[in-house]
Design an enzyme around this catalytic site. Structure first.
Site, short mmCIF file in Angstrom:
data_model
loop_
_atom_site.label_atom_id
_atom_site.label_comp_id
_atom_site.label_asym_id
_atom_site.label_seq_id
_atom_site.Cartn_x
_atom_site.Cartn_y
_atom_site.Cartn_z
N HIS A 185 0.87 -1.19 0.00
CA HIS A 185 0.00 0.00 0.00
C HIS A 185 0.90 1.23 0.00
CE1 HIS A 185 -3.82 2.15 1.58
NE2 HIS A 185 -2.93 3.09 1.22
N HIS A 220 1.50 5.33 -1.88
CA HIS A 220 1.02 6.43 -2.73
C HIS A 220 2.22 7.05 -3.44
CE1 HIS A 220 -3.06 6.56 -0.96
NE2 HIS A 220 -2.43 6.12 0.13
N HIS A 231 -10.62 0.84 2.26
CA HIS A 231 -10.32 1.85 3.28
C HIS A 231 -11.44 1.73 4.31
CE1 HIS A 231 -8.76 5.93 4.62
NE2 HIS A 231 -9.81 5.70 5.38
N LYS A 257 -9.57 -0.47 -5.35
CA LYS A 257 -9.55 0.20 -4.05
C LYS A 257 -10.86 0.95 -3.81
CE LYS A 257 -7.89 1.83 -0.17
NZ LYS A 257 -6.68 2.66 -0.08
N ASP A 268 1.08 2.61 3.55
CA ASP A 268 0.26 3.81 3.35
C ASP A 268 1.15 5.05 3.38
OD1 ASP A 268 -1.96 5.38 2.87
OD2 ASP A 268 -2.64 5.39 4.96
N HIS A 289 -4.73 -0.65 6.30
CA HIS A 289 -4.19 0.17 7.39
C HIS A 289 -5.05 0.14 8.66
CE1 HIS A 289 -7.01 2.85 5.43
NE2 HIS A 289 -6.16 3.23 4.49
#
Length: 346
Positions: A13, A15, A133, A96, A243, A173
């Protein structure tokens, strides 16, 4: 123990942003010891089609071709079962789901899941992964806020698993004991990612400190203890998803009366040394290989064959986390900036 070798660390995970910021942060995946990155799709606009995902992957590979980028789609009304089948054929790994408005670039997020059941059925048939999420939007009328939004989401996780028992689902997360217990109670097709920073932070660490503020927020000490306990136990369905979420320093450090600071903690540039540092602090260093590689690779069906080993060696040597990382006019401040870690990449 003065040296550790981790085979093929994998971050499930991360970004990597877009544009100039992406050029700054994408090389940090490998700098932090990782050669597999499961890439989030919450760009502007979000990555909602196979073509967009493949184009984004091409951009990332142009920045650093030595990382395996696993691409995802953003769950949205435009996504259809046919697009799922097309995405699977093109090598897209997951989809996602972001509840509307709960985190960065989630304004196009979902409001209810039932309308997506045909999409989930196609994902189940094709062997794709649903990444959740796990929060619901804050709502004063139902007493939901950032501190209990994850717990309030868990009935949705149970409902989805019951409806699609063969669909691989990852609760992303996790931050609460309730989330850990929920995943443990469900079948082998449900797993959970845990970040580095949630193994370190509690609510007191982000209240008033914008650089520790992320979504979902860190919770109570007992919640952190539950995360540490499950890592120490070596449970096979819990693994690292950092994350790692970079924001420009000005967007992290400045809030106004009408706009809060950006939510996100950035750990990619030193992620593997950080994991060794944290796991050692609560007696789980022996599980670094499982947590930072093997468990996630097994769940995502990305295990390495004999002869494909990609060892990364860590040594017990102090590593000072940089105060900032910059490229041209782009600057980000990492988690634990200026602090000392006990491990570094050899």
């Amino acid at each position: 123990m003065d040296e550790i070798t981790v085979n093929a660390p994998a971050d499930f995970h991360v970004h990597l942003r877009q544009g100039e910021l992406s050029k700054l942060v994408t090389p940090h995946v490998r700098k932090g010891g990782f050669t597999l990155a499961y890439v989030m799709p919450n760009l502007k606009p979000p990555v909602t089609t196979t073509e967009m995902a493949l184009a984004y992957k091409k951009e990332l590979e142009a920045i650093d071709p030595d990382v395996e980028y696993l691409m995802t789609l953003y769950l949205s009304p435009e996504l259809t079962p046919d697009e799922i089948r097309k995405a699977k054929a093109a090598g897209i790994v997951g989809v996602k789901s972001y509840p509307r408005g709960v985190t960065t670039n989630s304004d196009s997020g979902i409001e209810s899941y039932e309308v997506y059941y045909p999409v989930f059925k196609a994902m189940e048939e094709e062997g794709m992964v649903l990444n959740l999420h796990g929060e619901i939007p804050s709502d004063t009328s139902s007493n939901v806020c950032v501190l209990n939004a994850e717990v309030a989401f868990l009935p949705h996780l149970r409902t989805l698993h019951a409806a699609f028992p063969r669909l691989r689902i990852v609760l992303e997360h996790a931050t609460t004991r309730a989330a850990v217990d929920a995943v443990k109670s469900l079948g082998d097709t449900v797993a959970c990612s845990i970040t580095a920073h949630h193994l370190d932070l509690t609510v007191d660490d982000w209240a008033g400190q914008s650089f520790n503020f992320c979504k979902p927020v860190a919770k109570y000490p007992d919640d952190r203890l539950a995360l540490r306990e499950i890592v120490k136990q070596g449970h096979p369905r819990f693994f690292l998803g950092s994350d790692s979420a970079p924001h420009l320093i000005q967007s992290k450090s400045v809030a106004t009366p009408s706009s809060g600071c950006a939510a996100g903690v950035y750990t990619s540039p030193f992620l593997l040394p950080l994991m060794a540092h944290l796991l050692e602090s609560f007696g789980a260093l022996d599980n670094l290989q499982a947590f930072a590689s093997s468990n996630g690779r097994r769940f995502y069906q990305r295990e390495l064959s004999v002869g494909e080993e990609k060892p990364v060696r860590l040594r017990r040597q102090g590593l000072q986390v940089e105060e900032a990382l910059s490229l041209n006019d782009q600057s980000v401040a990492p988690f634990m900036a200026g602090k000392q870690l006990n491990w570094s990449i050899a």
